[in-house]
Scaffold this motif. Structure first.
Motif, PDB file in Angstrom:
ATOM      1  N   HIS A 149       3.074   6.218 -23.977  1.00 18.68           N
ATOM      2  CA  HIS A 149       3.214   4.494 -23.682  1.00 18.68           C
ATOM      3  C   HIS A 149       3.544   4.895 -25.396  1.00 18.68           C
ATOM      4  O   HIS A 149       3.462   3.862 -26.036  1.00 18.68           O
TER       5      HIS A 149
ATOM      6  N   HIS B 185       5.687   3.184 -28.124  1.00 21.65           N
ATOM      7  CA  HIS B 185       5.304   2.561 -29.365  1.00 21.65           C
ATOM      8  C   HIS B 185       5.555   2.344 -30.921  1.00 21.65           C
ATOM      9  O   HIS B 185       5.748   1.947 -31.488  1.00 21.65           O
TER      10      HIS B 185
ATOM     11  N   HIS C 233       7.469  -4.140 -25.224  1.00 20.41           N
ATOM     12  CA  HIS C 233       7.641  -3.185 -23.744  1.00 20.41           C
ATOM     13  C   HIS C 233       9.054  -4.074 -23.723  1.00 20.41           C
ATOM     14  O   HIS C 233       9.340  -4.955 -22.577  1.00 20.41           O
TER      15      HIS C 233
HETATM   16 ZN   LIG Z   1       2.327  -1.096 -24.904  1.00 19.43          ZN
END
Ligand SMILES: [Zn+2]
Length: 243
Positions: free
Chosen positions: A195, A199, A205
């Motif tokens: 995750h 980024h 998101h």
């Molecule tokens: Zn995040």
């Protein structure tokens, strides 16, 4: 004086299971209410308080108190405090270990033979530090192995207290992870690592983020709900005194 004030608190009719105490604070001008992490209430009163003041303020702020107590109790239940006694359970990478207090040991904390061994003069801060240092070594490897698959250069890895977050991207493009995340099982740490690595490419998101996440980690949705569940029960560093 506090006997009279105790009686005044009783008259306010707070729920019987609430625990509270009165503290006289000479320098205060007004009555203050505080709800501690264990859900107990501190009623801080200035010296000139009258019993009527106490009853009145408590009645007035009952709803606020109810919410604050509830919130504290829920948080305390989800993130239980530990007792630093033999046999207390600790989790590292999803595996359970028992605490063993030892007299002689060079490092304050060691994981050996299925026991988390804590030196007698060491405390919770040393255990947190152990998660942080050991976790960083582990995470550096994890981040390195996932970076190639996500398509980014392996970033610098930091481990520290991130309050309510598992991970974040810093301004200089390092990744920071919460020390408490080291209690999670490795598949959940994969999710956290992937995750944050994504980024580095996609800040929000949005759809592109979700796409990349699912390509790298097809089971991400299942892991996210597992993380939501398991994550609420990890230890955040709070200790309570042994009875
Ligand atoms: Zn995040």
């Amino acid at each position: 004086m506090t006997d009279i004030l105790d009686a005044a608190v009783e008259r306010a009719g707070l729920p019987v299971h609430w625990s509270w105490r009165i503290e006289v604070r000479p320098r205060r001008r007004t009555l203050g209410l505080d709800v501690l992490p264990d859900g107990s209430i501190v009623i801080a009163v200035p010296r000139q308080t009258t019993p009527e003041d106490v009853t009145g303020v408590l009645r007035e702020r009952r709803l606020w108190l109810a919410k604050a107590v509830r919130r504290r109790e829920a948080l305390a239940a989800e993130h239980p405090a530990k007792e630093l006694v033999n046999g207390e359970g600790f989790t590292y990478l999803g595996r359970h270990y028992r605490l063993l207090l030892v007299d002689e040991q060079t490092a304050p904390v060691r994981l050996r033979g299925g026991w988390l061994r804590l030196r007698g003069d060491a405390g919770a801060a040393d255990i947190v530090d152990w998660y942080r240092v050991r976790g960083r070594h582990w995470l550096i490897e994890k981040v390195r192995s996932w970076a190639g698959r996500v398509g980014v250069e392996p970033p610098e890895v930091l481990v520290r207290d991130l309050s309510t977050r598992w991970g974040l991207r810093t301004k200089d493009r390092s990744l920071a992870f919460h020390w408490a995340s080291m209690q999670l099982s490795p598949d959940l740490l994969d999710l956290v690592v992937v995750h944050e690595l994504i980024h580095l490419l996609v800040p929000r998101h949005d759809d592109e983020f979700r796409q990349r996440l699912l390509v790298a980690l097809p089971e991400a949705v299942v892991l996210e709900s597992k993380l939501h569940d398991e994550g609420r029960r990890v230890w955040m560093g709070a200790v309570r005194a042994a009875l």
